[in-house]
Design a protein around this motif. Structure first.
Motif, PDB file in Angstrom:
ATOM      1  N   THR B  83       0.838  -1.200   0.000  1.00 41.29           N
ATOM      2  CA  THR B  83       0.000   0.000   0.000  1.00 41.29           C
ATOM      3  C   THR B  83       0.869   1.244   0.000  1.00 41.29           C
ATOM      4  O   THR B  83       0.600   2.216  -0.698  1.00 41.29           O
ATOM      5  N   GLU B  88      -0.289   6.145  -0.677  1.00 40.52           N
ATOM      6  CA  GLU B  88      -1.224   5.882   0.408  1.00 40.52           C
ATOM      7  C   GLU B  88      -2.639   6.354   0.155  1.00 40.52           C
ATOM      8  O   GLU B  88      -3.581   5.841   0.710  1.00 40.52           O
ATOM      9  N   ASP B 286      -5.013   1.352  -1.898  1.00 44.16           N
ATOM     10  CA  ASP B 286      -5.311   0.388  -0.847  1.00 44.16           C
ATOM     11  C   ASP B 286      -6.065  -0.812  -1.407  1.00 44.16           C
ATOM     12  O   ASP B 286      -5.794  -1.955  -1.072  1.00 44.16           O
TER      13      ASP B 286
END
Lengths: 320, 447
Positions: B83, B88, B286
């Protein structure tokens, strides 16, 4: 008799020496020096070799295979000098690249055993199928062959027109039905027309398709099948076009296209960038198909018949 | 899309589970496997090396938690690191304070720039913008025509000129946009190699002339090791703002995404997943990391469903299911709803667990066609009460739909199973039901 002569590379001796000269300063030379005079290849050298091969998209599996072969050769032959080691490296990699079949020559002036000789061109989206066909048409026309193009990429917007522009550049006729037409019908018409006209070679373009789309791959099988209804054994060749910058997915592509249309040769495009296209080594070896052509630019003459030695040299030539 | 990588990592974790703590010894194999999986997935050599080193260090430093197995713990470490590399948070297009917002699209040949330009125009139009496209690919035969054809499908104007001059096209298109009150200008450029100095100079001149608010670098998700070189060079020349990953509907492991993100530190903003003009979505690092680890991408699926699912239809359906009066007519409607959500493979891939099970199976969208045809060949009465469909009726239905009696039988059997399942699921969320229905449709009778 040397290894390369055995493979029929006599006339390319000059080119080979050029390559050797160049690579002496390259990584191959460095590797050769590092293992010279030893009976075992040390890990650091193998790591270096691994890095060269992996970063050329050769892939983990084929890289391990090559390394294994080198280790075996060094263990057997022992205490080799630099040039012998360089030769072994080349030999082992070249041996993985399959040669052309006799009835499917790559040279443009070669005689075909069939008339018309039908070639179907396939591949995923954006690899350069239409451009490759345009260049092939130009070369065959230049070699005095009667060429006919078939615009069976009826899906992508303006693909038919793109091929038409190439047909004008190469000054060869084209069979087309426009965007949205049934591609199998276009292929059928093209081969029929070639038969009637007495064309020497037919190049059939197809729409780019991702190899994991079942229905599109079935469509390709059908396009191939209908051509055989007009001329026995057609298409005589199925060329899979691969983009040199494609990574390991090219293997999946080659397998899926082989399953659907049984590819007989590869064309590796966009080699004028920094990508090395190393994945073709594994594909050629595993699926037993030769690499026939390479694309090195956007102009018509930027298509060359594949040469295994130059290709292997380029792998080790850092400043390509 | 990252299925191969996930299955490899999962088998690695399996070898870790059952061991009581992470040690240098028992992690070595897992680390090696991860590195190989990453390389197989086309992650750049250096990036893979760095990644595995980090993961190993973190795993060794981490305190062994008693509540989870080392395998789970290691999964988390790998996931977090993935991730991190992917970026992020997701980032969107920056619009100009004073319109028009100028978006420049660049990339290698065949990466999918023109198709993406069309998709972006459609997306922005659906959000109430008024885009115009500039055809600055003046070199590839019929490229302008390709853009015009795509734009015609979505009713967006294209600005192009006769002269083979990309710079002039871009400049004039900007004036055209201003004059005609277009609030977004999307400039499609020719594919170019990063080593082609002349062409790289051209794109940098275009950039200077039109000062784009957003420069997007389009890259084929199947790209191998060279992705880092091209991304780095393009970044050096035009300092792009974001990356677009295309052809993600293929089965590529997509390691290029990791490599590029790591090397140029620019966000991936869009993913392109098909040839249809609505096959585009925002990139979520993610979720992508979740996919890599085989956790499925439920959030995307739900969002997609919310976007496409007709609320009224859904309510009606819910009522029918509760009262057990769900019939083949409703089933037909449901199929139409599912189809609206996009390709079935894409949808199925988002369901946790399914991406693993369906590893090598493609759910062809055509699979629905015979079902639709069969239901269409039934009378209203038959659809509402399938029990009356006897042998004679089955023959008629199969003839009418171009299928076999066996296929009609299969459909009726599947429908009965589905109804049974629905009864037990009335408590589940609406989306869960659609997902389950989907699965039940494709598990029996798959070749």
């Amino acid at each position: 008799m040397g290894f390369f002569e055995k493979l029929g590379f006599k006339k390319k001796q000059e080119k080979l020496e050029d390559g050797l000269e160049k690579s002496r300063d390259g990584l191959l030379g460095k590797l050769g020096k590092a293992i010279a005079g030893k009976d075992k290849v040390d890990d650091e050298v193998l790591d270096d070799l691994e890095e060269v091969l992996i970063t050329s998209d050769v892939g983990v599996k084929t890289t391990l295979e090559i390394i294994k072969r080198i280790e075996e050769r060094v263990a057997r032959d022992k205490y080799l000098n630099t040039s012998e080691l360089q030769k072994i490296l080349r030999e082992e990699i070249i041996a993985l690249l399959k040669e052309n079949d006799h009835d499917k020559p790559a040279d443009f002036d070669a005689q075909f055993t069939h008339k018309p000789h039908v070639v179907m061109v396939v591949g995923v989206n954006g690899v350069g199928k239409t451009t490759t066909i345009g260049k092939l048409a130009w070369h065959y026309q230049g070699a005095g062959k009667n060429v006919l193009l078939g615009a069976a990429d009826t899906f992508r917007a303006a693909a038919v027109n793109q091929l038409k522009i190439w047909s004008e550049r190469a000054n060869v006729p084209i069979v087309q039905q426009g965007q949205g037409a049934d591609p199998a019908a276009v292929a059928f018409d093209t081969v029929s027309s070639a038969k009637a006209k007495g064309s020497d070679i037919v190049l059939v373009d197809t729409a780019g398709r991702l190899h994991n789309k079942v229905s599109l791959m079935n469509e390709l099988t059908k396009i191939k099948r209908v051509m055989g209804k007009v001329v026995d054994g057609a298409p005589h060749e199925v060329i899979l076009v691969l983009d040199a910058s494609t990574g390991q997915n090219a293997m999946q592509q080659a397998k899926a296209f082989t399953q659907a249309v049984d590819i007989t040769g590869l064309a590796l495009t966009k080699l004028d960038g920094t990508a090395k296209g190393g994945i073709v080594i594994g594909i050629s070896s595993e699926l037993s198909v030769p690499v026939k052509y390479i694309g090195v630019g956007e102009q018509a003459d930027d298509l060359q018949v594949f040469d295994r030695i130059s290709f292997v040299n380029a792998l080790f030539d850092k400043d390509k | 899309m990252f299925d191969d990588l996930s299955s490899k990592l999962q088998s690695t974790f399996k070898s870790l589970s059952g061991q009581s703590k992470i040690t240098e010894l028992n992690i070595a194999e897992a680390v090696r496997e991860i590195r190989r999986a990453l390389l197989d997935a086309d992650v750049n050599y250096e990036v893979a090396k760095e990644f595995t080193r980090k993961v190993k260090d973190q795993a060794l430093e981490s305190k062994v938690l008693t509540s989870v197995s080392p395998g789970q713990q290691f999964t988390k470490i790998v996931f977090d690191e993935l991730t991190y590399i992917l970026g992020e948070k997701s980032e969107e297009i920056r619009f100009a304070a004073v319109p028009p917002t100028v978006i420049l699209i660049a990339g290698l040949q065949g990466s999918g720039k023109t198709t993406f330009a069309g998709k972006l125009a459609k997306l922005l139009k659906s959000k109430g913008r008024n885009p115009v496209l500039a055809a600055a690919d003046v070199y590839r035969p019929a490229a302008i025509e390709q853009l015009k054809t795509l734009a015609g499908q979505i009713n967006v104007p294209v600005y192009s000129i006769e002269e083979q001059n990309a710079l002039r096209t871009a400049k004039e298109a900007l004036q055209f946009a201003r004059k005609n009150a277009h609030d977004v200008l999307i400039v499609d450029t020719a594919g170019r190699l990063h080593v082609d100095e002349h062409m790289m100079k051209e794109v940098s001149e275009i950039k200077k002339a039109i000062s784009p608010n957003e420069i997007l670098f389009v890259v084929d998700s199947m790209t191998g090791q060279d992705a880092v070189n091209t991304a780095r060079e393009f970044d050096k020349t035009i300092d792009f703002d974001g990356v677009v990953l295309t052809k993600l509907d293929g089965d590529t492991r997509g390691g290029a995404a990791l490599s590029i993100r790591n090397v140029v530190e620019k966000p991936i903003k869009f993913m392109s997943t098909g040839e249809k003009l609505d096959a585009i979505s925002a990139f979520h690092p993610d979720r992508m990391a979740q996919r890599i680890l085989g956790m499925g991408d439920v959030v995307s699926l739900v969002e997609k469903a919310q976007q496409e699912y007709d609320e009224d239809q859904a309510k009606k359906l819910e009522k029918k299911i509760k009262s057990d009066s769900f019939d083949l007519d409703d089933f037909y409607t449901q199929i139409q709803q599912i189809k609206k959500m996009g390709s079935l493979t894409e949808l199925a891939g988002m369901i946790p667990g399914v991406s693993q099970k369906l590893k090598d199976v493609e759910i062809s969208d055509d699979a629905l066609k015979p079902i639709e045809a069969m239901i269409s060949s039934m009378t209203l009465e038959e659809r509402q009460n399938p029990n009356i469909i006897n042998a004679g009726r089955k023959r008629r239905i199969s003839r009418g739909s171009g299928t076999s009696v066996r296929e009609v039988n299969d459909l009726l059997k599947q429908f009965q199973q589905m109804k049974k399942m629905m009864k037990t699921m009335t408590k589940m969320s609406r989306m869960g039901r659609a997902a389950e229905g989907l699965k039940s449709l494709y598990q029996p009778g798959r070749k």
